[in-house]
Design a protein around this motif. Structure first.
Motif, PDB file in Angstrom:
ATOM      1  N   ALA A  98       0.793  -1.233   0.000  1.00 19.66           N
ATOM      2  CA  ALA A  98       0.000   0.000   0.000  1.00 19.66           C
ATOM      3  C   ALA A  98       0.823   1.280   0.000  1.00 19.66           C
ATOM      4  N   GLN A 100       2.136   4.458  -1.256  1.00 18.15           N
ATOM      5  CA  GLN A 100       1.624   5.252  -2.367  1.00 18.15           C
ATOM      6  C   GLN A 100       2.627   6.301  -2.822  1.00 18.15           C
TER       7      GLN A 100
ATOM      8  N   PHE B  33      -0.121  -1.523   8.667  1.00 18.36           N
ATOM      9  CA  PHE B  33       1.052  -0.851   8.143  1.00 18.36           C
ATOM     10  C   PHE B  33       0.896   0.632   8.439  1.00 18.36           C
ATOM     11  N   PHE B  35       2.520   4.627   8.083  1.00 26.41           N
ATOM     12  CA  PHE B  35       3.362   5.447   7.219  1.00 26.41           C
ATOM     13  C   PHE B  35       3.400   6.882   7.741  1.00 26.41           C
ATOM     14  N   TYR B  37       4.088  10.533   5.792  1.00 22.86           N
ATOM     15  CA  TYR B  37       4.340  11.253   4.549  1.00 22.86           C
ATOM     16  C   TYR B  37       4.665  12.705   4.887  1.00 22.86           C
ATOM     17  N   LEU B  47       6.742   9.716   0.670  1.00 24.30           N
ATOM     18  CA  LEU B  47       6.921   8.827   1.809  1.00 24.30           C
ATOM     19  C   LEU B  47       8.185   9.178   2.588  1.00 24.30           C
ATOM     20  N   LYS B  50       8.045   4.133   6.986  1.00 25.83           N
ATOM     21  CA  LYS B  50       6.980   3.140   7.010  1.00 25.83           C
ATOM     22  C   LYS B  50       7.367   2.011   7.956  1.00 25.83           C
ATOM     23  N   TYR B  90       1.842  13.923   7.317  1.00 25.45           N
ATOM     24  CA  TYR B  90       0.670  13.071   7.435  1.00 25.45           C
ATOM     25  C   TYR B  90       1.072  11.698   7.951  1.00 25.45           C
ATOM     26  N   SER B  94      -2.584   1.547   6.772  1.00 22.15           N
ATOM     27  CA  SER B  94      -3.166   0.556   5.882  1.00 22.15           C
ATOM     28  C   SER B  94      -3.504  -0.657   6.721  1.00 22.15           C
TER      29      SER B  94
END
Lengths: 111, 116
Positions: A98, A100, B33, B35, B37, B47, B50, B90, B94
């Motif tokens: 996932a 992106q 998951f 992340f 950003y 990104l 993660k 951000y 997921s």
């Protein structure tokens, strides 16, 4: 590596007009997305597509249509532009897990 | 449903001070998951970090974060803020659902401003 391109970079429309935004990716990713970003409001998902000819609605799909005719491209249509609307539309694609990758965006202004 | 919370909308720091941006998440799935950003002015999000491994620190470009499933948190940290760190950050989740595992749930974002 790869790249996502969005056209046009700037889009100026009239109230009530139908407007189309285009996105191309060469990552060979299966999934593609359209987000809307308003100033101070974060990223809101409009549509996504898991594969060619697949469409899934996000939270903000009302007022928009989308089309995924090829794996590498994903189009978004604003069905009737709203007066004084201003936003950035971001296209993204994802592969494994996932993660992106985002395109440079299309800035929409409606007069 | 799945969601991400970033409690600070705006953070202003003096250069050289440590950075900590909070991120907590909610999901019923056991293998999320997470992340981070970063989006600089007039650029698109990219990104930064993660992770899907519990209690393992992940680092990139001076930033680090550790996924803690016990507290559903993935806070972003940096030991010393730089002017160039000023950006919108951000946190995203997921949940690896079978039907739509590719969907990321984004937090509302934290705008970090680093002053001289």
């Amino acid at each position: 590596g790869g790249i996502i391109t969005q056209t046009p970079k700037f889009l100026i429309g009239q109230e009530g007009q139908k407007l189309t935004l285009k996105c191309q990716q060469n990552f060979n990713h299966d999934t593609m997305y359209w987000y809307r970003q308003d100033s101070g409001k974060g990223l809101r998902l409009i549509y996504y597509s898991i594969t060619e000819n697949d469409l899934q609605k996000g939270d903000l799909s009302e007022g928009y249509d989308a089309s995924r005719e090829k794996k590498s491209s994903f189009s978004l249509t604003v069905t009737s532009a709203q007066k004084n609307e201003m936003a950035v539309f971001l296209c993204a694609s994802s592969g494994t897990y996932a993660e992106q990758f985002f395109g440079p965006g299309t800035r929409l202004t409606v007069l | 449903g799945d969601s991400v919370t970033q409690t600070e909308g705006l953070v202003t720091l003096t250069e050289g001070l440590p950075v900590m941006l909070n991120c907590t998440y909610q999901t019923i799935y056991s293998n999320p998951f997470l992340f981070w950003y970063v989006q600089h002015l007039n650029e698109s999000p990219r990104l930064l970090l993660k992770s899907f491994t519990d209690n393992k620190r992940t680092e990139h470009q001076g930033f680090h974060a550790t996924l803690h499933k016990s507290s559903s948190s993935f806070h972003l940290q940096k030991s010393s803020a730089q002017l160039s760190d000023s950006a919108l950050y951000y946190c995203a989740l997921s949940a690896y659902l079978m039907s739509n595992y590719n969907v990321l749930y984004f937090g509302s974002g934290t705008k970090l401003t680093v002053e001289p």
